[in-house]
Design a protein around this motif. Structure first.
Motif, PDB file in Angstrom:
ATOM      1  N   GLN A   2       0.837  -1.193   0.000  1.00 13.26           N
ATOM      2  CA  GLN A   2       0.000   0.000   0.000  1.00 13.26           C
ATOM      3  C   GLN A   2       0.879   1.253   0.000  1.00 13.26           C
ATOM      4  O   GLN A   2       0.556   2.243  -0.670  1.00 13.26           O
ATOM      5  CB  GLN A   2      -0.918  -0.020   1.214  1.00 13.26           C
ATOM      6  N   ILE A   5       1.853   2.206  -3.496  1.00  7.22           N
ATOM      7  CA  ILE A   5       0.745   2.806  -4.257  1.00  7.22           C
ATOM      8  C   ILE A   5       0.562   4.266  -3.840  1.00  7.22           C
ATOM      9  O   ILE A   5       0.423   5.154  -4.695  1.00  7.22           O
ATOM     10  CB  ILE A   5      -0.550   1.998  -4.065  1.00  7.22           C
ATOM     11  N   LEU A  57       0.575  -2.640  -6.861  1.00 11.52           N
ATOM     12  CA  LEU A  57      -0.543  -3.546  -7.146  1.00 11.52           C
ATOM     13  C   LEU A  57      -0.051  -4.975  -7.367  1.00 11.52           C
ATOM     14  O   LEU A  57      -0.672  -5.932  -6.896  1.00 11.52           O
ATOM     15  CB  LEU A  57      -1.324  -3.053  -8.361  1.00 11.52           C
ATOM     16  N   GLN A  61      -0.288  -9.415  -5.506  1.00 13.22           N
ATOM     17  CA  GLN A  61      -0.411 -10.717  -6.164  1.00 13.22           C
ATOM     18  C   GLN A  61       0.767 -11.636  -5.841  1.00 13.22           C
ATOM     19  O   GLN A  61       0.659 -12.844  -5.979  1.00 13.22           O
ATOM     20  CB  GLN A  61      -0.510 -10.539  -7.676  1.00 13.22           C
TER      21      GLN A  61
END
Length: 120
Positions: A2, A5, A57, A61
Protein backbone atom coordinates in the motif's frame (compact mmCIF):
# COMPACT_ATOMS: atom_id res chain seq x y z
CA UNK A 1 2.57 -2.63 -0.82
CA UNK A 2 0.00 0.00 0.00
CA UNK A 3 2.89 2.36 0.76
CA UNK A 4 4.17 2.02 -2.82
CA UNK A 5 0.74 2.81 -4.26
CA UNK A 6 0.46 5.90 -2.05
CA UNK A 7 4.05 6.95 -2.76
CA UNK A 8 3.63 6.38 -6.50
CA UNK A 9 0.47 8.49 -6.47
CA UNK A 10 2.23 11.30 -4.61
CA UNK A 11 5.16 11.11 -7.04
CA UNK A 12 2.68 11.32 -9.95
CA UNK A 13 1.16 14.42 -8.37
CA UNK A 14 4.65 15.93 -8.10
CA UNK A 15 5.44 14.96 -11.71
CA UNK A 16 2.33 16.70 -13.00
CA UNK A 17 3.19 19.78 -10.95
CA UNK A 18 6.77 19.77 -12.26
CA UNK A 19 5.50 19.41 -15.83
CA UNK A 20 3.08 22.31 -15.41
CA UNK A 21 5.79 24.42 -13.78
CA UNK A 22 8.13 23.71 -16.68
CA UNK A 23 5.50 24.42 -19.32
CA UNK A 24 4.26 27.66 -17.78
CA UNK A 25 6.63 29.25 -15.27
CA UNK A 26 9.82 28.31 -17.09
CA UNK A 27 8.56 28.91 -20.63
CA UNK A 28 11.08 31.06 -22.46
CA UNK A 29 13.36 31.32 -19.42
CA UNK A 30 15.80 28.53 -20.28
CA UNK A 31 17.73 27.46 -23.33
CA UNK A 32 16.32 24.80 -25.64
CA UNK A 33 18.94 22.33 -24.36
CA UNK A 34 18.01 22.94 -20.73
CA UNK A 35 14.30 22.71 -21.61
CA UNK A 36 14.91 19.30 -23.20
CA UNK A 37 16.74 18.10 -20.07
CA UNK A 38 13.83 19.31 -17.92
CA UNK A 39 11.29 17.58 -20.17
CA UNK A 40 13.29 14.33 -19.97
CA UNK A 41 13.21 14.57 -16.17
CA UNK A 42 9.43 14.99 -16.20
CA UNK A 43 8.92 12.14 -18.68
CA UNK A 44 10.94 9.63 -16.67
CA UNK A 45 9.36 10.89 -13.46
CA UNK A 46 5.85 10.23 -14.82
CA UNK A 47 6.67 6.83 -16.32
CA UNK A 48 8.32 5.53 -13.18
CA UNK A 49 5.76 6.97 -10.76
CA UNK A 50 3.13 5.01 -12.71
CA UNK A 51 5.47 2.03 -12.54
CA UNK A 52 5.60 2.32 -8.75
CA UNK A 53 1.80 2.22 -8.59
CA UNK A 54 1.74 -0.89 -10.80
CA UNK A 55 4.45 -2.49 -8.67
CA UNK A 56 2.41 -1.78 -5.55
CA UNK A 57 -0.54 -3.55 -7.15
CA UNK A 58 1.65 -6.47 -8.28
CA UNK A 59 2.97 -6.81 -4.77
CA UNK A 60 -0.51 -7.86 -3.67
CA UNK A 61 -0.41 -10.72 -6.16
CA UNK A 62 3.11 -11.80 -5.19
CA UNK A 63 3.29 -11.00 -1.46
CA UNK A 64 5.91 -13.66 -0.74
CA UNK A 65 8.32 -12.26 -3.30
CA UNK A 66 10.65 -9.57 -1.94
CA UNK A 67 11.87 -8.72 -5.45
CA UNK A 68 8.65 -6.91 -6.27
CA UNK A 69 8.88 -4.61 -3.26
CA UNK A 70 12.60 -4.04 -3.86
CA UNK A 71 11.76 -3.04 -7.44
CA UNK A 72 9.39 -0.37 -6.14
CA UNK A 73 12.04 1.13 -3.90
CA UNK A 74 14.57 1.07 -6.76
CA UNK A 75 12.07 3.06 -8.83
CA UNK A 76 11.73 5.62 -6.03
CA UNK A 77 15.52 5.91 -5.88
CA UNK A 78 15.62 6.23 -9.66
CA UNK A 79 13.18 9.14 -9.66
CA UNK A 80 15.15 10.93 -6.96
CA UNK A 81 18.54 10.31 -8.57
CA UNK A 82 17.68 10.49 -12.28
CA UNK A 83 14.83 12.97 -12.53
CA UNK A 84 15.94 14.91 -9.45
CA UNK A 85 19.44 15.46 -10.79
CA UNK A 86 18.09 16.45 -14.21
CA UNK A 87 15.70 18.97 -12.63
CA UNK A 88 18.60 20.55 -10.76
CA UNK A 89 20.94 20.41 -13.77
CA UNK A 90 18.37 22.15 -15.97
CA UNK A 91 17.75 24.92 -13.42
CA UNK A 92 21.23 25.42 -11.94
CA UNK A 93 24.86 25.12 -12.96
CA UNK A 94 25.38 22.16 -10.65
CA UNK A 95 27.70 20.08 -12.84
CA UNK A 96 28.64 17.91 -9.86
CA UNK A 97 25.23 16.23 -10.13
CA UNK A 98 25.98 14.94 -13.64
CA UNK A 99 27.49 11.65 -12.40
CA UNK A 100 24.42 11.00 -10.22
CA UNK A 101 22.03 10.83 -13.18
CA UNK A 102 23.33 7.45 -14.49
CA UNK A 103 22.92 5.96 -11.01
CA UNK A 104 19.24 6.78 -11.27
CA UNK A 105 19.12 5.14 -14.68
CA UNK A 106 20.73 2.03 -13.24
CA UNK A 107 18.14 2.04 -10.46
CA UNK A 108 15.38 2.08 -13.07
CA UNK A 109 16.98 -0.76 -15.03
CA UNK A 110 17.50 -2.87 -11.90
CA UNK A 111 13.94 -2.16 -10.76
CA UNK A 112 12.39 -3.30 -14.04
CA UNK A 113 14.59 -6.41 -14.01
CA UNK A 114 13.38 -7.25 -10.50
CA UNK A 115 9.77 -6.82 -11.60
CA UNK A 116 10.30 -9.32 -14.40
CA UNK A 117 12.15 -11.79 -12.18
CA UNK A 118 9.68 -11.36 -9.35
CA UNK A 119 6.72 -12.16 -11.56
CA UNK A 120 8.46 -15.20 -13.05
Amino acid sequence: MQILIVLGSMLMMAAVAMGAFGAHALKGKMSADKQKVYETAVLYHIIHALGIIVIGLLGGQYPENGMIEAAGWLMVAGIVLFSGSLYVLSLKRARLLGPITPLGGLSFIAGWLLVALGVL
